[in-house]
Enzyme design. Structure first.
Site, PDB file in Angstrom:
ATOM      1  CD  GLU A   1       0.259  12.758  12.124  1.00  0.00           C
ATOM      2  OE1 GLU A   1       0.865  13.411  11.244  1.00  0.00           O
ATOM      3  OE2 GLU A   1       0.604  11.635  12.504  1.00  0.00           O
TER       4      GLU A   1
ATOM      5  CD  GLU B   1      -0.758  11.588   7.223  1.00  0.00           C
ATOM      6  OE1 GLU B   1      -1.940  11.221   7.064  1.00  0.00           O
ATOM      7  OE2 GLU B   1      -0.407  12.376   8.124  1.00  0.00           O
TER       8      GLU B   1
END
Ligand code: 3H9
Length: 703
Positions: A107, A127
């Site tokens: 990210e 995640e």
């Protein structure tokens, strides 16, 4: 600048190196340091472009998982707002990726205007595997960069992609040969941008990420995955977040992502999955072994027995590029075994999981033989013959004669005493149990059974090898069934007995699958073979003879030749793979119950849950007390990876802690009284459980 960042300037380019070994996890202190370095670069008039890179083996493995569930996870600067600031940079920011860029690490790269990575890098958003979703812009920026479909696949699967794939997807702008030249390439890239001059952020290639997708794309995606997602929150919320990326502005999507992320971060499911993440790493820390323990070289492996198990075991090594010799006694059996292996690879090629070239390469690594002399030079031999002590001991006598000194001799027994097998050799220190689970080429669990005399060197070598063949290794001591099958015994015993008392197989299995188990235990016996369970009972009749009802129905099914799926009948009837309730089994249970004097009654789902699960937990606690398992996490790993226990419940012992140890103990005591002689016989609380409850402990640990 703090030691967490290596800040340098190369001409007009600021180089910001994340420096928090081992994997640059973005904990609060590193976030703070990155924020300061970023502001310093922005404020420096000599700096016109920034390069963010990772020092050591990772760009970054993402947020610091240790922080979740604590206030530190959101302490300023929060990762999401830090990356938002980065994304607004007026000066171009380039991510230079080597090693892994995972989760918040990727990210971070997505918030940069440009991305380079080395050929060997891997990039992913894993995640959901720890019950979260990418919560620092990943669900919004990735779809805008590579389109909603590709982004959703990456986010939901959690599977990282290679550098080549990342380039193909448009996730990175350029590949660099290796880490040694990465920074130089990044500085050149930055200089070229400044010459153009290029904007700090480019327009999104997929400004409308769902363009071209059918209107029902998201609902159809959810329907397609409903079975796999059963009971799990993270994939459903991740899908919602990506949908938001397609329906509103970036700012709206980021706000939505924050809300969904916070919901998952505080969920019990994520807590359980994070616990699993650390348990998997803890499991490799074994007393008496460390990085200084000498390892033996394993360059060639032999497997004795070319049955389904032996063939599956051999495939693990071939898949990892390790040559393996498969030994059988008869030519026909060997041919059948090799043909079965090829069939498995063929089907992988058909499913697009393997290329025809890879198939050839892997088959070339597997050599069949009928001669023990051909395995004399193997560094590791794994015996996978019929589950009989006498037969296995005979194999080990031969291995002791033919194998070179220093070879590791492993047995794939699932229940037998490894010490008794080792004792027939003159080298018990080289003998170890390697219990693979069926299908051995697919199941990730490997129980590593440390015999009384197994040397530290042999244990350390096999643990390293487990990693090479991508297995989750858990060390067990020697006892009947080791960790997994020993716990299976009381759990399955209750399932069998409940059918005699009045539950149907489908009711018992239904309670377990509703809890999230991949399969009910009676269906599992049908799959493994009623005959296999029967043979295990035969080998230990003395331990169960005092209970005339013990798996009586399964014994009867065995006698009738109903050996489960492979014969079309067992606890159920089968039409291909379809499972159909069999009322003759229920009738048979009635007859047996009558003969045994067991009163038939309506059995509640709660009773099924409590009796099966509490007995499973009780045995696990007992294993811990006996030192067969080193820690609760090891037991949980075995049950999640070997027996389909739902990962999001953390494993049986973690689940017990959530239920409350007091409740588990009270349940066992309740059935001890309520079930009369049967209860007295089997519902004996583990002393450690009693001690934990007496001491008001809420966690399972050795006392
Ligand atoms: C996230 O990013 C959320 C964001 O979207 C939003 C935030 C707002 N944190 O596995 P290894 C430790 S969620 C803390 O043995 P390998 C690990 O415990 C995160 N610690 O090495 C071990 O410690 P120890 C998403 C971490 O080479 C040591 O590092 N990211 C983290 O086999 C070495 O690890 C992930 O889920 C972490 N993020 O594999 C990635 N990562 O030595 C999780 C590692 O004390 N990590 N540690 O036992 C991995 O997949 C693997 O660890 C990795 C290295 C592939 C990086």
């Amino acid at each position: 600048m703090t030691a967490l960042i290596d800040y340098r300037r190369d001409g007009r380019v600021a180089l910001i190196g994340l420096s928090r070994p081992p994997v640059n996890a973005l904990g609060q202190a590193l976030r703070q340091a990155l924020a300061e370095a970023f502001e310093q670069a922005l404020a420096d008039p000599q700096v016109q472009a920034l390069v963010i890179h990772g020092q050591g083996r990772a760009f970054s493995a993402g947020a610091d998982i240790n922080e979740f569930g604590t206030p530190a996870a959101f302490e300023t600067p929060g990762l999401a707002s830090l990356l938002e600031r980065l994304a607004q940079s007026p000066k171009p920011v380039i991510a230079a990726i080597s090693g892994v860029a995972l989760g918040g690490g990727l990210e971070t790269a997505l918030a940069c205007g440009y991305r380079l990575c080395t050929q060997g890098a891997t990039l992913g958003l894993p995640e959901t595997r720890i019950g979260l979703l990418p919560g620092a812009g990943g669900t919004q920026r990735l779809p805008r960069l590579i389109g909603a479909q590709a982004a959703l696949d990456m986010i939901i699967s959690g599977e990282p992609v290679t550098a080549t794939k990342a380039l193909e997807l448009g996730l990175v702008d350029r590949l660099v040969d290796n880490a040694d030249t990465l920074l130089e390439a990044a500085v050149d890239f930055a200089s070229a941008l400044l010459e153009t001059p290029a904007p700090a952020q480019r327009p999104w290639p997929h400004a409308n990420p769902a363009q071209g997708l059918p209107a029902d794309f998201f609902s159809a995606y959810a329907t397609r995955h409903a079975r796999r997602w059963h009971g799990q929150l993270a994939p459903q919320l991740a899908l919602e977040a990506v949908r938001a990326a397609c329906e509103g502005s970036l700012a709206e999507g980021l706000a939505k992502e924050q809300v969904l992320f916070a919901q998952l971060e505080s969920s019990p499911q994520s807590a359980a999955l994070r616990y699993q993440f650390f348990a998997q790493r803890e499991a490799l820390k074994v007393p008496g072994i460390d990085k200084h323990t000498a390892r033996r070289t394993v360059a060639g492996v032999a497997v004795i027995g070319a049955g389904t198990m032996g063939g599956g075991i051999a495939m693990n090594f071939a898949n990892a590029g390790i040559p393996v010799t498969l030994l059988e006694l008869k030519g026909e059996a060997l041919d059948r075994g090799l043909a079965h292996v090829r069939q498995q690879y063929d089907s992988a090629v058909k499913r697009g999981k393997l290329s025809p070239r890879q198939l050839d390469e892997r088959m070339a690594l597997i050599t069949g033989t009928l001669e023990y002399a051909d395995i004399a030079q193997a560094d590791l031999v794994i015996e996978a013959v019929f589950e009989s002590l006498a037969i296995k001991q005979n194999v080990f006598r031969t291995l002791d004669e033919v194998c070179k000194p220093g070879a590791i001799l492993a047995t794939n027994t699932s229940t037998l005493d490894v010490d008794l097998i080792a004792a027939v050799t003159r080298r018990p220190q080289d003998v170890i149990g390697l219990h693979f689970f069926s299908p051995a080429n697919i199941m990730r669990l490997l129980e590593v059974v440390r015999g009384r005399e197994t040397s530290a060197q042999v244990l350390a070598t096999t643990l390293d090898l487990a990693r090479r063949i991508d297995k989750i290794a858990v060390v067990s001591g020697v006892c009947f069934g080791f960790i997994g099958n020993r716990m299976l015994e009381p759990y399955a015993r209750e399932a069998h007995r409940l059918v005699l008392e009045g539950a149907t197989p489908a009711q018992v299995d239904g309670v377990l699958t509703d809890l999230g188990l991949a399969m009910g235990v009676l269906s599992m016996y049908d799959l493994a073979g009623i005959d296999v369970g029967y043979r295990v009972r035969e080998s230990r009749r003395d331990a169960i003879a005092h209970d005339p009802s013990y798996c009586k129905l399964a014994d009867e099914l065995y006698a009738q030749g109903h050996h489960g799926q492979k014969t079309g009948r067992g606890f159920y009837r089968y039409n291909g793979r379809e499972r159909i309730e069999d009322y003759e089994v229920v009738a048979c249970a009635e007859v047996l119950a009558n003969e045994l004097g067991i009163a038939r009654r309506t059995v509640s789902n709660e009773e099924i849950h409590d009796r099966c699960l509490f007995m499973l937990i009780n045995e696990g606690v007992q294993l811990l007390d006996e030192g067969i398992a080193q820690r609760g996490g090891d037991i949980d790993l075995v049950w999640i990876n070997g027996y389909g226990f739902p990962a999001w419940l953390g494993g049986p012992l973690y689940y017990a802690e959530q239920l409350g140890l007091q409740r588990v103990l009270a349940g066992i005591e309740h059935y001890r009284e309520q079930l009369g002689d049967y209860g007295q016989m089997w519902f004996q609380p583990a002393p450690l459980l009693q001690r934990l409850v007496a001491g008001q402990h809420t966690h399972i640990q050795r006392l």
